[in-house]
Design an enzyme around this catalytic site. Structure first.
Site, PDB file in Angstrom:
ATOM      1  N   CYS A 138     -71.062  -7.787  15.538  1.00 19.30           N
ATOM      2  CA  CYS A 138     -71.128  -6.888  16.692  1.00 19.30           C
ATOM      3  C   CYS A 138     -70.460  -5.550  16.356  1.00 19.30           C
ATOM      4  CB  CYS A 138     -70.518  -7.568  17.921  1.00 19.30           C
ATOM      5  SG  CYS A 138     -70.993  -6.778  19.491  1.00 19.30           S
TER       6      CYS A 138
ATOM      7  N   HIS B  83     -73.575 -12.529  18.107  1.00 19.99           N
ATOM      8  CA  HIS B  83     -72.296 -13.233  17.941  1.00 19.99           C
ATOM      9  C   HIS B  83     -72.532 -14.676  17.482  1.00 19.99           C
ATOM     10  CE1 HIS B  83     -69.200 -10.485  19.548  1.00 19.99           C
ATOM     11  NE2 HIS B  83     -70.181 -10.009  20.310  1.00 19.99           N
TER      12      HIS B  83
ATOM     13  N   GLU C 133     -70.414 -16.612  16.285  1.00 24.93           N
ATOM     14  CA  GLU C 133     -69.190 -17.406  16.502  1.00 24.93           C
ATOM     15  C   GLU C 133     -69.073 -17.947  17.917  1.00 24.93           C
ATOM     16  OE1 GLU C 133     -67.719 -13.280  17.808  1.00 24.93           O
ATOM     17  OE2 GLU C 133     -69.390 -14.198  16.715  1.00 24.93           O
TER      18      GLU C 133
END
Length: 249
Positions: free
Chosen positions: A107, A196, A198
């Site tokens: 990001c 993202h 994660e």
């Protein structure tokens, strides 16, 4: 710098560019801050990382020796604002890229890596991109990191800015309906992703509830979020590639 663990070549640097506390303190209480989320998704222990909070003015290491690779996190900050710490971090990343340190930006981190090489970063004219999105990959089959992904995969996203123009030598590999630059390769062992990998759906739900836009009538957050198993797999693939490079070196 926190989380140091001797001089092991297996260590990963986490360039922390913001805190989820800035979104909602309850989120960090539930899931931990960026370094906890990144290390967990990547399958590495936090004790095997060094965390540098560059957004607080902490200094990055003088060199890259002793690290298998580095993650550059997301942030509530904007690359286009060109804060002093943003410029300083971009300078360090440019040097790290030149020295061949494996890098993975997410990001804001993706935008910052691209900016370090001369990319144009600006507010996305399509507006905020948020939710579970379809990311389309093109020409990624021979890429060491993305090559195992299908042509289309779901990932979580939340961002206002975009990499609007890439410099020579940076290869675009993916796009979405609202962003033409969802994934890039900046070198043999350096990548950036606008999405993202994660985050879990539960994390996205908490972040959206704390900071996201109003949901359109007749829809719920749950309808706009989905599981994204390719995310953690992608991060663990990066860890494996970085460690294999260290072994080969």
């Amino acid at each position: 710098m926190t989380g140091q663990n001797g001089g092991s070549q297996d260590r990963f640097l986490i360039v922390k560019t913001g805190s989820l506390d800035d979104v909602c303190v309850d989120i960090t209480k539930r899931f931990g801050d960026s370094e906890h989320i990144f290390s967990h998704a990547a399958g590495i222990g936090l004790c095997d990382t060094s965390v540098v909070e560059v957004f607080k003015g902490e200094c990055l290491p003088d060199g890259v020796c002793g690290f298998a690779g580095a993650f550059v996190t997301g942030s509530e900050a904007m690359v286009s604002h060109r804060s002093v710490w943003v410029e300083r971090t971009a300078d360090w990343l440019r040097t790290a890229l030149g020295k061949g340190l494996p890098l993975f930006g997410v990001c804001f981190g993706h935008q910052l890596l691209a900016y370090a090489l001369g990319a144009q970063v600006e507010p996305n004219p399509a507006g905020l991109e948020i939710g579970t999105i379809d990311v389309s990959f093109v020409g990624h089959e021979d890429d060491a990191l993305f090559g195992t992904l299908p042509d289309k995969a779901k990932f979580h996203a939340i961002h206002h800015e975009t990499v609007a123009a890439l410099p020579d030598g940076v290869r675009p590999l993916a796009s979405s309906a609202l962003d033409n630059c969802q994934a890039i390769r900046l070198g043999p062992y350096a990548w950036g992703v606008q999405f993202h990998p994660e985050y879990t759906a539960e994390m996205m739900r908490a972040i959206w509830s704390a900071s996201g836009p109003e949901i359109e009538s007749g829809k719920s957050i749950d309808e706009l979020l989905d599981d994204t198993p390719h995310g953690p797999a992608l991060m663990r693939r990066f860890v494996a590639l970085a460690r294999s490079r260290c072994t080969s070196d």
